[in-house]
Structure formats: C-alpha cells, structure tokens
Design an enzyme around this catalytic site. Structure first.
Site, mmCIF file in Angstrom:
data_model
loop_
_atom_site.group_PDB
_atom_site.id
_atom_site.type_symbol
_atom_site.label_atom_id
_atom_site.label_comp_id
_atom_site.label_asym_id
_atom_site.label_seq_id
_atom_site.Cartn_x
_atom_site.Cartn_y
_atom_site.Cartn_z
ATOM 1 N N SER A 142 0.967 -1.152 -0.161
ATOM 2 C CA SER A 142 -0.014 0.155 0.096
ATOM 3 C C SER A 142 1.051 1.144 -0.071
ATOM 4 O O SER A 142 2.128 1.109 0.305
ATOM 5 C CB SER A 142 -0.705 0.080 1.261
ATOM 6 O OG SER A 142 -1.562 1.221 1.373
ATOM 7 N N TYR A 155 -2.432 -1.754 10.256
ATOM 8 C CA TYR A 155 -2.458 -1.844 8.666
ATOM 9 C C TYR A 155 -1.131 -1.215 8.264
ATOM 10 O O TYR A 155 -0.263 -1.848 7.598
ATOM 11 C CB TYR A 155 -3.629 -1.169 8.233
ATOM 12 C CG TYR A 155 -3.781 -0.951 6.672
ATOM 13 C CD1 TYR A 155 -4.440 -2.049 6.109
ATOM 14 C CD2 TYR A 155 -3.264 -0.083 5.912
ATOM 15 C CE1 TYR A 155 -4.556 -2.459 4.706
ATOM 16 C CE2 TYR A 155 -3.328 -0.065 4.515
ATOM 17 C CZ TYR A 155 -3.888 -1.257 4.139
ATOM 18 O OH TYR A 155 -4.214 -1.316 2.540
#
Length: 260
Positions: A142, A155
C-alpha cells in the site's frame, strides 16, 4: 499472451483487487487459482473467468492465517497443475481505530492476515519455484508501506513489514530465479475502502466528504481514486518480468499520493 500456461495463485481473489488481478491473468492465458476464505464465491469467480478465457481458473478455500490450510491448498494446486509460477499475496482486511482504543485482538488479527498470510503462502510456494528455477512472488502492499495515516497502526505496520519480507525473499530466491516485489496502491474504491469512510469520519470528527477529499485523495495530483484495473496492470508487469533485474522492489500506484 504474457502468462500462457503459467500457474498463478491469487489469495483473497473472489472479489475486489484480487479478482481484477485474476481476471487480468486469465486474459493473458494463465491458469489461475482463486484462493479465498469464501469457497462458494471463489468457485463462482473461477467459473466466470474460465468462461471468458483464454486461460482458466479454479476456486479453492484458503484461510491464509492457517499453515495447514495454506499447505493443503498449495498441495492441491501442485497435484492438479504440477507447478506454481506466480503467487500474489493479496488477502487483507482493514480495522481502524486510535492506538489507545485498538483492541489487541484486532491488532493480532490484522498482522495475522497481512503478514502471517504472506509468510505462510511464500513458505509453501517457494520450494516449488526454486525447484523449477523461476517464479514471481507479489505482495499487496500500500502507499502505507511507505507512509502513515491516523487510525491505521496495525495496517501501516503490516504493510511496512511486507517490504522487508519481499527484500529477504528476493535475496534468498534470486539464485534460483525467484523474484519478489510489492505493489503499493493508493486508495482504491473497493468495499474495504468504502467501509472506512464512515468509520474514519466518526473517529476523526469530520464529514465523510472530508475523509475522501482530504484524508484519501488530498495528496493525489488529480483527486482520483486508483482503480482495480490500475493495480492489475502492475501485477501483470511483476508476473511477466522474468529476470532478476526487477526484484526486491515496490511500485507505488497512487495518482501521486506518494512519490518515491
């Protein structure tokens, strides 16, 4: 066709980004394994992709946090098709909260799916790739592999960790032609992201429009979401690039949200 007869396992691919990658691979002639926690959805997706061709797909159940489930799933692929050429570790979820309110159980769940899942699938696939002297391992990172946002401690930690794992795999696999790279998308408007919008609005005390315009797209060059097709194109690049010239790298696909 860039992936004709290549055997590709894509985790978490019954929907979203994973399904887009699987669809792209099938369109390039690959034999794709839709590995998902939801068997019925995986089988349905595989049937749809096989019908469109020119490649084919099968659906299998796989809990990427279970070593037994991962090993048995990969073994089934080997029994059917005899090899593994590409692994896309894509399965993931999102849980947002402030650190002081973040349940330890949620922290462990996030790291198990994103990091344990990447490790276990890699461990299961890499012996076959080394034996056949080639393979591509692709991790779904990401922009948060390089940056951080509020409410995403687990995350961000997991996505940063994938960079380290990819680099180690690249060094260990390099002599046998096994490459490892990380795709780092910006915000892609999948159900996972759509779910975050009201959650972040509530926890940050701002409107949903502000979450989108400021938190998600404010750093882009054109205020546009990255698309699943954008990510699938990069997954095809990494899968089809068959030399060690491109290994141990991350490629950000974010409309300029993060620039390396």
């Amino acid at each position: 066709m860039k992936l004709k007869n290549k055997v590709c396992i894509v985790t978490g691919s019954a929907s979203g980004i994973g399904l887009a990658i699987a669809r792209k691979y099938v369109s390039e002639g690959a034999k794709v394994v839709i590995a998902d926690l939801k068997l019925e959805a995986a089988v349905a997706a595989a049937q749809e992709l096989t019908a469109t061709g020119p490649g084919e797909a099968i659906g299998i159940a796989m809990d990427v946090t279970s070593e037994e489930a991962v090993n048995s799933g990969v073994a089934a692929v080997i029994e059917k098709w005899g090899r593994v050429d590409v692994l896309v570790s894509n399965a993931g979820i999102q849980i947002v909260n402030r650190i002081e309110d973040y349940a330890f159980s949620d922290w462990k769940k996030m790291l198990a799916i994103h990091l344990d899942g990447a490790f276990l699938t890699t461990k299961a696939c890499i012996p076959y790739m080394k034996a056949q002297k080639g393979g591509a391992i692709i991790y779904m990172g990401s922009v948060h592999s390089h940056e951080a946002s509020p409410l995403k401690s687990a995350y961000v930690t997991a996505k940063h960790g994938l960079l380290g794992l990819a680099r180690v795999v690249a060094k260990e696999g390099g002599p046998d032609g096994v490459r490892a790279n990380v795709i780092c998308p910006g915000f892609v408007k999948t159900p996972l992201v759509e779910k975050q919008i009201p959650e972040q609005a509530q926890r940050l005390g701002i409107s949903e429009d502000e979450v989108v315009s400021k938190m998600m797209l404010g750093g882009t060059v054109d205020t546009q979401f990255t698309t699943i097709e954008d990510v699938a194109e990069v997954a095809l690049l990494f899968a089809g690039f068959e030399t060690n010239a491109l290994t141990g790298q991350s490629l950000v696909v974010s409309h300029g949200w993060y620039m390396q």
